[in-house]
Scaffold this active site. Structure first.
Site, short mmCIF file in Angstrom:
data_model
loop_
_atom_site.label_atom_id
_atom_site.label_comp_id
_atom_site.label_asym_id
_atom_site.label_seq_id
_atom_site.Cartn_x
_atom_site.Cartn_y
_atom_site.Cartn_z
N ARG A 1 63.79 41.95 20.22
CA ARG A 1 63.02 41.31 19.15
C ARG A 1 62.01 42.28 18.55
NH1 ARG A 1 63.44 35.61 19.51
NH2 ARG A 1 62.43 35.66 17.47
N PRO B 1 40.92 21.82 18.44
CA PRO B 1 41.14 21.81 19.90
C PRO B 1 42.38 22.60 20.28
CG PRO B 1 40.89 19.57 19.02
CD PRO B 1 41.04 20.49 17.85
N GLU B 2 42.23 23.50 21.23
CA GLU B 2 43.37 24.24 21.77
C GLU B 2 43.61 23.76 23.20
OE1 GLU B 2 44.43 28.13 21.03
OE2 GLU B 2 43.29 28.38 19.19
N HIS C 1 35.01 6.68 11.99
CA HIS C 1 36.23 7.43 12.32
C HIS C 1 36.71 7.19 13.75
CE1 HIS C 1 36.18 9.28 8.44
NE2 HIS C 1 34.93 9.65 8.62
N ARG D 1 39.51 13.79 10.39
CA ARG D 1 40.52 14.34 9.48
C ARG D 1 41.90 13.72 9.70
NH1 ARG D 1 39.80 20.69 9.06
NH2 ARG D 1 41.28 20.33 7.39
#
Ligand code: ZN
Length: 272
Positions: free
Chosen positions: A152, A2-3, A90, A109
């Site tokens: 940078r 998931p983002e 789960h 997980r």
């Protein structure tokens, strides 16, 4: 994994179930995910009323009238199941509202996390202390990036993944935004003009909002018993599309693997 858009979609999906609801039951079904659940999670949340839901970076925030916010992270495989018919192996945390809606945090997980933190003091939550601005908020601008990148030499892709510069961006959306903005992932961050950084900020917002919208439409399919919040399919521009045509110029998309993570980009239109 998931983002940010998946977390935003999850929060939007939980809102109609939880907002204004009293938590009649709070039941951790094991002691930990990536780290231990707060030992007093059940005690502090049972009977509390949810006053609001929001998101910070990739964390979901559930505020309560007790002055505590429950902060959840979906890790690699986490999702909330809405009104599940039966609990699965789960389902590690179960919430029930006063009107009988049920939510199960499902995380095979167990890389996710659940924490409680004073709502008034969220900025001091360890994961939030050094976070940069939200990509969908007003704090992210081309000028802000120009200042952050000054001098940078690190590649722009690595800088965008640095949560201290922008909060909540992950590999998929950085690849997508760089393609849309036509900037090479390897370009030294400090050598990108303000004009192109403005375009990059627009691209970041555009790919995130498109994904949230796609999630929202998928979410309607999930608005049923046994629904799951947290994942949806999306047609990416370059991510996972090695060898296929770049949507901007039709040249083949390339992939480079580095440290367990892949970069997808178009060498033809992402040159500078
Ligand atoms: Zn291209």
């Amino acid at each position: 994994m998931p983002e940010l858009p998946e977390v935003e979609t999850t929060v939007r999906g939980l809102r109609p179930v939880l907002e204004g609801a009293r938590l009649a039951l709070v039941e951790p079904r094991r002691a930990d995910l990536r780290r231990a659940f707060p030992v007093d999670l059940r005690q502090r949340l049972t009977g509390a009323t949810v006053t609001g839901l929001s998101r910070r970076a990739k964390y979901g925030l559930i505020d309560t009238d007790r002055g505590d916010t429950m902060i959840f992270h979906l890790g690699m495989s986490g999702r909330w199941r809405v009104d599940p018919g039966e609990l699965l192996a789960h389902d590690h945390l179960v919430l029930e509202t006063g009107v009988g809606r049920r939510l199960a945090l499902h995380d095979p997980r167990r890389f996710g996390s659940v924490d409680l933190w004073p709502t008034a003091d969220l900025a001091t939550f360890p994961a939030f202390r050094a976070l940069g601005p939200e990509p969908l908020g007003l704090g992210l601008t081309g000028a802000m990036l120009l200042a952050a990148f000054q001098g940078r030499r690190a590649p722009i892709k690595a800088m965008l993944l640095d949560q201290r510069i922008v909060a909540g961006l992950g590999n998929i959306y950085v690849c997508e935004a760089l393609n849309l903005a036509r900037i090479a992932p390897s370009r030294a961050a400090g050598r990108i003009s303000l004009f192109r950084l403005d375009r990059l900020v627009d691209a970041v917002r555009s790919v995130l909002l498109a994904a949230i919208e796609a999630g929202g439409s998928t979410l309607r399919d999930y608005a049923r018993p046994d629904g799951e919040l947290g994942y949806f399919s999306k047609q990416w521009r370059v991510y996972g599309r090695e060898g296929e045509a770049c949507p901007a110029c039709a040249s083949p998309v390339r992939r480079r693997a580095e440290g367990g993570r892949s970069t997808f980009w178009c060498p033809a239109c992402q040159r500078g």
